[in-house]
Motif scaffolding. Structure first.
Motif, PDB file in Angstrom:
ATOM      1  N   GLU A   2     -13.758 -31.822  -9.280  1.00 24.66           N
ATOM      2  CA  GLU A   2     -13.358 -32.939 -10.114  1.00 24.66           C
ATOM      3  C   GLU A   2     -12.651 -32.448 -11.360  1.00 24.66           C
ATOM      4  N   ASN A   3     -11.857 -33.388 -11.985  1.00 26.14           N
ATOM      5  CA  ASN A   3     -11.097 -33.035 -13.177  1.00 26.14           C
ATOM      6  C   ASN A   3     -12.001 -32.594 -14.310  1.00 26.14           C
ATOM      7  N   GLY A   4     -13.195 -33.216 -14.437  1.00 22.74           N
ATOM      8  CA  GLY A   4     -14.132 -32.843 -15.494  1.00 22.74           C
ATOM      9  C   GLY A   4     -14.571 -31.400 -15.350  1.00 22.74           C
ATOM     10  N   GLU A   5     -14.744 -30.974 -14.077  1.00 20.30           N
ATOM     11  CA  GLU A   5     -15.155 -29.597 -13.849  1.00 20.30           C
ATOM     12  C   GLU A   5     -14.003 -28.644 -14.112  1.00 20.30           C
ATOM     13  N   LEU A   6     -12.765 -29.082 -13.740  1.00 25.45           N
ATOM     14  CA  LEU A   6     -11.607 -28.235 -13.954  1.00 25.45           C
ATOM     15  C   LEU A   6     -11.382 -27.964 -15.434  1.00 25.45           C
ATOM     16  N   SER A   7     -11.617 -28.950 -16.262  1.00 26.60           N
ATOM     17  CA  SER A   7     -11.365 -28.802 -17.686  1.00 26.60           C
ATOM     18  C   SER A   7     -12.314 -27.816 -18.335  1.00 26.60           C
ATOM     19  N   GLU A   8     -13.436 -27.504 -17.665  1.00 29.09           N
ATOM     20  CA  GLU A   8     -14.396 -26.565 -18.215  1.00 29.09           C
ATOM     21  C   GLU A   8     -14.101 -25.134 -17.828  1.00 29.09           C
ATOM     22  N   LEU A   9     -13.099 -24.937 -16.964  1.00 24.49           N
ATOM     23  CA  LEU A   9     -12.763 -23.599 -16.514  1.00 24.49           C
ATOM     24  C   LEU A   9     -11.756 -22.942 -17.451  1.00 24.49           C
ATOM     25  N   CYS A  10     -11.820 -21.625 -17.556  1.00 30.16           N
ATOM     26  CA  CYS A  10     -10.847 -20.897 -18.369  1.00 30.16           C
ATOM     27  C   CYS A  10      -9.446 -21.047 -17.795  1.00 30.16           C
ATOM     28  N   TYR A  11      -9.358 -20.967 -16.470  1.00 31.16           N
ATOM     29  CA  TYR A  11      -8.085 -21.144 -15.758  1.00 31.16           C
ATOM     30  C   TYR A  11      -8.300 -22.226 -14.702  1.00 31.16           C
ATOM     31  N   PRO A  12      -8.055 -23.483 -15.052  1.00 37.43           N
ATOM     32  CA  PRO A  12      -8.366 -24.602 -14.147  1.00 37.43           C
ATOM     33  C   PRO A  12      -7.714 -24.494 -12.777  1.00 37.43           C
ATOM     34  N   GLN A  13      -6.568 -23.802 -12.678  1.00 36.68           N
ATOM     35  CA  GLN A  13      -5.875 -23.712 -11.404  1.00 36.68           C
ATOM     36  C   GLN A  13      -6.466 -22.669 -10.464  1.00 36.68           C
ATOM     37  N   LEU A  14      -7.424 -21.877 -10.961  1.00 35.95           N
ATOM     38  CA  LEU A  14      -7.996 -20.809 -10.150  1.00 35.95           C
ATOM     39  C   LEU A  14      -9.486 -21.041  -9.933  1.00 35.95           C
ATOM     40  N   ASN A  15      -9.901 -20.950  -8.682  1.00 33.87           N
ATOM     41  CA  ASN A  15     -11.317 -21.128  -8.371  1.00 33.87           C
ATOM     42  C   ASN A  15     -12.171 -19.959  -8.857  1.00 33.87           C
ATOM     43  N   SER A  16     -11.535 -18.787  -9.064  1.00 32.99           N
ATOM     44  CA  SER A  16     -12.272 -17.600  -9.506  1.00 32.99           C
ATOM     45  C   SER A  16     -12.414 -17.538 -11.026  1.00 32.99           C
ATOM     46  N   SER A  17     -12.049 -18.624 -11.694  1.00 33.07           N
ATOM     47  CA  SER A  17     -12.104 -18.645 -13.155  1.00 33.07           C
ATOM     48  C   SER A  17     -13.537 -18.823 -13.657  1.00 33.07           C
ATOM     49  N   CYS A  18     -13.795 -18.236 -14.816  1.00 36.85           N
ATOM     50  CA  CYS A  18     -15.080 -18.454 -15.486  1.00 36.85           C
ATOM     51  C   CYS A  18     -15.054 -19.821 -16.168  1.00 36.85           C
ATOM     52  N   ARG A  19     -16.222 -20.311 -16.503  1.00 31.30           N
ATOM     53  CA  ARG A  19     -16.308 -21.529 -17.278  1.00 31.30           C
ATOM     54  C   ARG A  19     -16.225 -21.200 -18.767  1.00 31.30           C
ATOM     55  N   THR A  20     -15.626 -22.101 -19.519  1.00 34.99           N
ATOM     56  CA  THR A  20     -15.499 -21.891 -20.953  1.00 34.99           C
ATOM     57  C   THR A  20     -16.881 -21.893 -21.593  1.00 34.99           C
ATOM     58  N   PRO A  21     -17.217 -20.834 -22.339  1.00 40.82           N
ATOM     59  CA  PRO A  21     -18.537 -20.797 -22.992  1.00 40.82           C
ATOM     60  C   PRO A  21     -18.661 -21.890 -24.039  1.00 40.82           C
ATOM     61  N   LYS A  22     -19.749 -22.614 -24.003  1.00 42.51           N
ATOM     62  CA  LYS A  22     -19.960 -23.719 -24.940  1.00 42.51           C
ATOM     63  C   LYS A  22     -21.327 -23.613 -25.602  1.00 42.51           C
ATOM     64  N   GLN A  23     -21.378 -24.047 -26.837  1.00 45.06           N
ATOM     65  CA  GLN A  23     -22.622 -24.112 -27.598  1.00 45.06           C
ATOM     66  C   GLN A  23     -22.781 -25.539 -28.118  1.00 45.06           C
ATOM     67  N   PRO A  24     -24.003 -26.018 -28.311  1.00 43.30           N
ATOM     68  CA  PRO A  24     -24.190 -27.317 -28.971  1.00 43.30           C
ATOM     69  C   PRO A  24     -23.464 -27.305 -30.318  1.00 43.30           C
ATOM     70  N   PRO A  25     -22.793 -28.407 -30.702  1.00 41.05           N
ATOM     71  CA  PRO A  25     -21.967 -28.440 -31.927  1.00 41.05           C
ATOM     72  C   PRO A  25     -22.661 -27.898 -33.169  1.00 41.05           C
ATOM     73  N   GLY A  26     -23.878 -28.372 -33.439  1.00 36.20           N
ATOM     74  CA  GLY A  26     -24.590 -27.905 -34.631  1.00 36.20           C
ATOM     75  C   GLY A  26     -24.917 -26.426 -34.557  1.00 36.20           C
ATOM     76  N   GLN A  27     -25.323 -25.970 -33.372  1.00 34.10           N
ATOM     77  CA  GLN A  27     -25.668 -24.561 -33.198  1.00 34.10           C
ATOM     78  C   GLN A  27     -24.427 -23.688 -33.309  1.00 34.10           C
ATOM     79  N   ALA A  28     -23.305 -24.154 -32.751  1.00 32.88           N
ATOM     80  CA  ALA A  28     -22.057 -23.390 -32.820  1.00 32.88           C
ATOM     81  C   ALA A  28     -21.610 -23.207 -34.263  1.00 32.88           C
ATOM     82  N   LEU A  29     -21.700 -24.273 -35.057  1.00 32.45           N
ATOM     83  CA  LEU A  29     -21.297 -24.181 -36.468  1.00 32.45           C
ATOM     84  C   LEU A  29     -22.176 -23.190 -37.219  1.00 32.45           C
ATOM     85  N   LEU A  30     -23.475 -23.246 -36.949  1.00 30.44           N
ATOM     86  CA  LEU A  30     -24.404 -22.333 -37.609  1.00 30.44           C
ATOM     87  C   LEU A  30     -24.097 -20.880 -37.246  1.00 30.44           C
TER      88      LEU A  30
END
Length: 325
Positions: A2-30
C-alpha cells in the motif's frame, strides 16, 4: 504494498529498501536537543583547550602537546561523528556503502587515537614524577610529537586491519538499502577489546598506581624533615590527589566503554548502526566531552586561559607571552 507502507520506505520503488527510522515526536525532539547540546559542548570545550595550548607560548610543553592531540581527536568526535549520527536519527543513509565504511574507519581511528593519547598522558605523568631530574632531557617536544604521530599512525593502520573485510566489500553488513551498519565479528571484537580497552586500562592502572606509590613515598620522606604533623598532612594530600586523578580517569573510561564492549564480553558479534542513536555508541562519544573536563579543567592554567580568552585579553599586544603557569 500500500501507498502508506511505501511512504515509510527509504526507497519506495525498491522492495529491498529499509524503513525510515521514526521516533515519537516528543522523544525525537528530546533526543535532538540532548545530543546536539553534547556535540556543541564537546566542540566548545576541546576548542578552548586547543586554542589555549596553541596560543600561549608558556603552554608549549611536551605534556600539553599530548593533551593537544587528545583534544584534537575529541574535537573530531564532536565536529564530525556526532553530527552525522544526529542527522540520521530519523533519516535514511543515502551516501552509499563506501561512504558508510569510510565513516566507520574514521570513527574507529579517532576513538583509538583518543585512547592512545590517554595512555601517553599517563606515561608522561609517571616519568615526570619518577624521574623529575631527568624528565626535561627525556621528554622533549620532539619526542612528544613523535609519540603523538605514532599514536595516530598506529591507530590508522590498526583500524584498517580490523576493518579490511568491510573495506574490501563495502556494505557487507547491510541487510537493506538505506542503513549504514558495520558488524564486527566476535573474533575481531575480541582483538579490539584487548587492544582498545583491556590493555589501555591495565596500562593506565599500573602507571597511576606507580604515581600514587611514588607520591606517598615522597611525602613520607618529606615528613621526616618537616615534622610529623605536617608530614601526615602531606601524605593525605598526596593520597587524595593521586586517588582522585586515578579514579576519574579509570571510572570515566570504564563507564563510557563497557556498554560498547558488552556484546564481545558476552561472546556475540558487535553491530554498530550509524542510523540510530544507540546508547552504547553515544556513551563512548561522551567520553570525548568528559576528557577536556578531566584532563584540562582540573589544571589552574586552563582556568586562567579561559579567563584571558573570555575577557578578550588575548587581543592585547604580547598576550601570547602571558604568565599562565
Amino acid at each position: 504494498m500500500e501507498n502508506g507502507e511505501l511512504s515509510e520506505l527509504c526507497y519506495p520503488q525498491l522492495n529491498s529498501s529499509c524503513r525510515t527510522p521514526k521516533q515519537p515526536p516528543g522523544q525525537a525532539l528530546l533526543i535532538y536537543v540532548l545530543l546536539s547540546s553534547i556535540s556543541l559542548l564537546t566542540v566548545a570545550l576541546n576548542l578552548l583547550v586547543i586554542f589555549a595550548i596553541s596560543y600561549f607560548r608558556q603552554l608549549h610543553t611536551p605534556t600539553n602537546l599530548i593533551l593537544l592531540s587528545l583534544s584534537v581527536s575529541d574535537l573530531l568526535v564532536g565536529l564530525l561523528l556526532m553530527p552525522v549520527e544526529i542527522i540520521y536519527i530519523e533519516a535514511c543513509w543515502q551516501l552509499g556503502d563506501v561512504a558508510c565504511t569510510l565513516y566507520y574507519v574514521a570513527d574507529y581511528v579517532i576513538t583509538s587515537a583518543s585512547v592512545a593519547n590517554m595512555v601517553l598522558i599517563s606515561a608522561d605523568r609517571y616519568v615526570a614524577i619518577s624521574e623529575p631530574l631527568s624528565y626535561l632531557s627525556q621528554v622533549t617536544k620532539r619526542r612528544a610529537w613523535v609519540a603523538v604521530s605514532l599514536c595516530w599512525l598506529c591507530s590508522f593502520v590498526y583500524r584498517l586491519l580490523l576493518l579490511h573485510d568491510h573495506l574490501g566489500e563495502p556494505g557487507r553488513s547491510i541487510s537493506c538499502l538505506g542503513e549504514c551498519v558495520v558488524i564486527i565479528s566476535n573474533v575481531a571484537g575480541t582483538v579490539d577489546l584487548v587492544f582498545t580497552f583491556i590493555l589501555p586500562v591495565v596500562a593506565i592502572l599500573i602507571l597511576y598506581l606507580r604515581v600514587f606509590a611514588i607520591a606517598v613515598s615522597q611525602a613520607r620522606r618529606t615528613s621526616s624533615r618537616v615534622g610529623a604533623v605536617q608530614g601526615q598532612r602531606l601524605v593525605k594530600r598526596s593520597e587524595l590527589k593521586a586517588a582522585r586523578t586515578l579514579g576519574i580517569v579509570v571510572v570515566v573510561f570504564l563507564i563510557c566503554f563497557i556498554p560498547y564492549y558488552s556484546p564481545t564480553l558476552a561472546g556475540e558479534d558487535t553491530s554498530v548502526d550509524a542510523t540510530s542513536a544507540a546508547f552504547e555508541i553515544w556513551l563512548t562519544h561522551i567520553n570525548s566531552c568528559l576528557n577536556p573536563i578531566v584532563y584540562a579543567l582540573f589544571y589552574p592554567w586552563f582556568r586562567k586561559s579561559i579567563k584571558l580568552i573570555v575577557t578578550l585579553q588575548i587581543l592585547k599586544p604580547g598576550s601570547r607571552d602571558a604568565k599562565i603557569l
